[in-house]
Write an enzyme that holds these catalytic residues in place. Sequence first.
Site, PDB file in Angstrom:
ATOM      1  N   ASN A 120       2.986 -12.066   3.665  1.00 27.29           N
ATOM      2  CA  ASN A 120       1.361 -12.923   3.773  1.00 27.29           C
ATOM      3  C   ASN A 120       1.968 -14.630   4.248  1.00 27.29           C
ATOM      4  O   ASN A 120       1.603 -15.115   3.035  1.00 27.29           O
ATOM      5  CB  ASN A 120       0.966 -11.972   2.420  1.00 27.29           C
ATOM      6  CG  ASN A 120      -0.731 -13.348   2.914  1.00 27.29           C
ATOM      7  OD1 ASN A 120      -0.965 -13.340   4.147  1.00 27.29           O
ATOM      8  ND2 ASN A 120      -1.394 -12.432   2.024  1.00 27.29           N
ATOM      9  N   CYS A 148      -7.069 -16.839   3.352  1.00 27.52           N
ATOM     10  CA  CYS A 148      -5.826 -15.767   4.758  1.00 27.52           C
ATOM     11  C   CYS A 148      -6.566 -15.776   5.585  1.00 27.52           C
ATOM     12  O   CYS A 148      -6.259 -15.569   6.801  1.00 27.52           O
ATOM     13  CB  CYS A 148      -5.268 -14.843   4.227  1.00 27.52           C
ATOM     14  SG  CYS A 148      -4.053 -14.834   3.048  1.00 27.52           S
ATOM     15  N   HIS A 180      -4.757  -8.129   9.663  1.00 30.29           N
ATOM     16  CA  HIS A 180      -3.633  -9.645   8.304  1.00 30.29           C
ATOM     17  C   HIS A 180      -3.172  -8.418   7.678  1.00 30.29           C
ATOM     18  O   HIS A 180      -2.925  -7.665   7.198  1.00 30.29           O
ATOM     19  CB  HIS A 180      -4.766 -10.033   7.486  1.00 30.29           C
ATOM     20  CG  HIS A 180      -3.807 -10.883   6.358  1.00 30.29           C
ATOM     21  ND1 HIS A 180      -3.266 -12.153   6.808  1.00 30.29           N
ATOM     22  CD2 HIS A 180      -4.594 -11.045   5.034  1.00 30.29           C
ATOM     23  CE1 HIS A 180      -2.964 -12.631   5.670  1.00 30.29           C
ATOM     24  NE2 HIS A 180      -3.387 -12.180   4.741  1.00 30.29           N
TER      25      HIS A 180
HETATM   26  C1  LIG Z   1      -0.263  -7.138  -6.044  1.00 29.65           C
HETATM   27  C2  LIG Z   1       0.070  -5.689  -5.860  1.00 29.65           C
HETATM   28  C3  LIG Z   1       1.126  -5.299  -5.370  1.00 29.65           C
HETATM   29  C4  LIG Z   1       0.416  -4.922  -6.704  1.00 29.65           C
HETATM   30  O1  LIG Z   1       0.413  -3.472  -6.665  1.00 29.65           O
HETATM   31  P1  LIG Z   1      -0.643  -2.401  -7.417  1.00 29.65           P
HETATM   32  O2  LIG Z   1       0.252  -1.344  -7.162  1.00 29.65           O
HETATM   33  O3  LIG Z   1      -1.483  -2.760  -7.559  1.00 29.65           O
HETATM   34  O4  LIG Z   1       0.583  -2.794  -8.796  1.00 29.65           O
HETATM   35  P2  LIG Z   1      -0.377  -2.937 -10.657  1.00 29.65           P
HETATM   36  O5  LIG Z   1      -0.660  -4.476 -10.332  1.00 29.65           O
HETATM   37  O6  LIG Z   1      -1.035  -1.590 -10.514  1.00 29.65           O
HETATM   38  O7  LIG Z   1       0.578  -3.003 -10.983  1.00 29.65           O
HETATM   39  C5  LIG Z   1       1.558  -2.170 -11.244  1.00 29.65           C
HETATM   40  C6  LIG Z   1       2.542  -2.022 -12.410  1.00 29.65           C
HETATM   41  O8  LIG Z   1       3.282  -3.005 -11.997  1.00 29.65           O
HETATM   42  C7  LIG Z   1       3.826  -4.489 -12.102  1.00 29.65           C
HETATM   43  N1  LIG Z   1       4.446  -5.575 -11.294  1.00 29.65           N
HETATM   44  C8  LIG Z   1       3.177  -6.321 -10.796  1.00 29.65           C
HETATM   45  N2  LIG Z   1       4.425  -7.252 -10.173  1.00 29.65           N
HETATM   46  C9  LIG Z   1       5.050  -6.350  -9.789  1.00 29.65           C
HETATM   47  C10 LIG Z   1       6.490  -6.877  -9.426  1.00 29.65           C
HETATM   48  N3  LIG Z   1       6.734  -7.637  -8.534  1.00 29.65           N
HETATM   49  N4  LIG Z   1       7.562  -6.209  -9.505  1.00 29.65           N
HETATM   50  C11 LIG Z   1       7.675  -5.028 -10.633  1.00 29.65           C
HETATM   51  N5  LIG Z   1       6.333  -4.517 -11.026  1.00 29.65           N
HETATM   52  C12 LIG Z   1       5.235  -5.547 -11.255  1.00 29.65           C
HETATM   53  C13 LIG Z   1       2.734  -4.580 -13.451  1.00 29.65           C
HETATM   54  O9  LIG Z   1       3.083  -5.524 -14.354  1.00 29.65           O
HETATM   55  C14 LIG Z   1       1.968  -3.174 -13.665  1.00 29.65           C
HETATM   56  O10 LIG Z   1       3.190  -3.017 -14.929  1.00 29.65           O
HETATM   57  P3  LIG Z   1       2.392  -1.728 -15.796  1.00 29.65           P
HETATM   58  O11 LIG Z   1       1.280  -0.738 -15.406  1.00 29.65           O
HETATM   59  O12 LIG Z   1       2.865  -2.253 -17.190  1.00 29.65           O
HETATM   60  O13 LIG Z   1       0.493  -3.165 -16.413  1.00 29.65           O
HETATM   61  C15 LIG Z   1      -1.450  -4.534  -4.661  1.00 29.65           C
HETATM   62  O14 LIG Z   1      -2.634  -4.515  -5.759  1.00 29.65           O
HETATM   63  C16 LIG Z   1      -2.116  -6.568  -3.637  1.00 29.65           C
HETATM   64  O15 LIG Z   1      -1.347  -5.389  -2.759  1.00 29.65           O
HETATM   65  N6  LIG Z   1      -2.568  -6.679  -4.309  1.00 29.65           N
HETATM   66  C17 LIG Z   1      -3.687  -7.128  -2.988  1.00 29.65           C
HETATM   67  C18 LIG Z   1      -2.754  -8.594  -2.594  1.00 29.65           C
HETATM   68  C19 LIG Z   1      -3.394  -9.238  -1.659  1.00 29.65           C
HETATM   69  O16 LIG Z   1      -2.755  -8.736  -0.696  1.00 29.65           O
HETATM   70  N7  LIG Z   1      -3.394 -10.359  -2.012  1.00 29.65           N
HETATM   71  C20 LIG Z   1      -3.227 -11.827  -1.279  1.00 29.65           C
HETATM   72  C21 LIG Z   1      -4.894 -11.639   0.543  1.00 29.65           C
HETATM   73  S1  LIG Z   1      -4.841 -12.711   1.402  1.00 29.65           S
END
Ligand SMILES: CC(C)(COP(=O)(O)OP(=O)(O)OC[C@H]1O[C@@H](n2cnc3c(N)ncnc32)[C@H](O)[C@@H]1OP(=O)(O)O)[C@@H](O)C(=O)NCCC(=O)NCCS
Length: 332
Positions: free
Chosen positions: A283, A120, A253
């Site tokens: 994204n 990205c 970003h």
């Molecule tokens: C992916 C992201 C949105 C997850 O958000 P978060 O608040 O960290 O959530 P968590 O990973 O702690 O997951 C919390 C719960 O939600 C669940 N979950 C994950 N995706 C889900 C979705 N789309 N819908 C519902 N629940 C979801 C998980 O399974 C987890 O459940 P559990 O507690 O039973 O295990 C966040 O970590 C993120 O944005 N990371 C960066 C990703 C990114 O930017 N990537 C590209 C970079 S260029």
Amino acid sequence: MIGTGRSDVHVTITGLGAHVPERVVTNDELAQMVDTSDEWIIERTGIRERRIAADSEALSDLSVPAAQQALEQAGVDAKDVDLLIVATVTPDMMFPSTAAILADRLGARDAAAYDLSAGCTGFMYALAQGYGMVAGGLSRKALVVGGDVLSRILDWSDRSTVVLFGDGAGAVVLEPTAEAGFLAFELGADGAGGEHLWLPGSGSRKFEDPDRFVKMNGREVFKFATRVLVQSAEAVLDRYQARVEDVDVYVPHQANVRIIDHATKKLGIPSERVVINVDRYGNTSSGSIPLALADALADGRLAPGSLVLMTGMGAGLTWGSALMRWTIGTTA
Ligand SMILES: CC(C)(COP(=O)(O)OP(=O)(O)OC[C@H]1O[C@@H](n2cnc3c(N)ncnc32)[C@H](O)[C@@H]1OP(=O)(O)O)[C@@H](O)C(=O)NCCC(=O)NCCS
């Protein structure tokens, strides 16, 4: 960690364009495919909808209109472009490069053309390369494109990735200028974190269980993103001896509103100076920063004289910032 050029030649963006596919996919539509909800996606990411390419659309199809807009705004004929860089992880195919395909479709005959892969952060790396080539006198008119069709490499049954990404492309023309334009860059990579966001099985490395889709450790990427957005911005400001208060427009970003909010607060940038469009596009990887620049130019926030801070981060893991004095548009 690459720094500021020493050239006396100033380089600026003289044209900007952006293009997204027509098809809008809402959170509710995704909730019909995977176990998720509109509320969860909005609360955890700030994303409301994204654009997804049609089956017939590849990256070059999104890039042509973006590039044409940029060339038109710059008043540059495609045949005079001598360098064309496309930053992407989803080229039309491994080879020929999408840049070569695009050069042919635009009529940029004889332009040096190649793709660049930095996740990205690709657009920021490509901007720095374009800057270096123009500042060094190797190019007079460079076209830099950032774009991705990530929908092609997503596992549409994986709720942890499918809600985050969208498709889109942006383009800029870089030319020498009398003054202003780019002031400083800061780029870096940490390959040790590569496995947190990767596409194993997509190249020459053999895997026992090859995967055709993006794999991501969301929590690790979140931690990395919040850290580097702040560090890289501080480093590039420091290089030009500018202060955060001097920044008129901050273009981070567009990965997740929570990541952007964290960086904005930590840096101390007032929210009205921050460009956010992740709610509408998700994204878009290398398309993210040029799409956000295009939005800010269209709504009048980017005006000649604005001090613009851009920071990207992504697979690699990579990051990159640029600081520039904006030169196109209408003065408020
Ligand atoms: C992916 C992201 C949105 C997850 O958000 P978060 O608040 O960290 O959530 P968590 O990973 O702690 O997951 C919390 C719960 O939600 C669940 N979950 C994950 N995706 C889900 C979705 N789309 N819908 C519902 N629940 C979801 C998980 O399974 C987890 O459940 P559990 O507690 O039973 O295990 C966040 O970590 C993120 O944005 N990371 C960066 C990703 C990114 O930017 N990537 C590209 C970079 S260029």
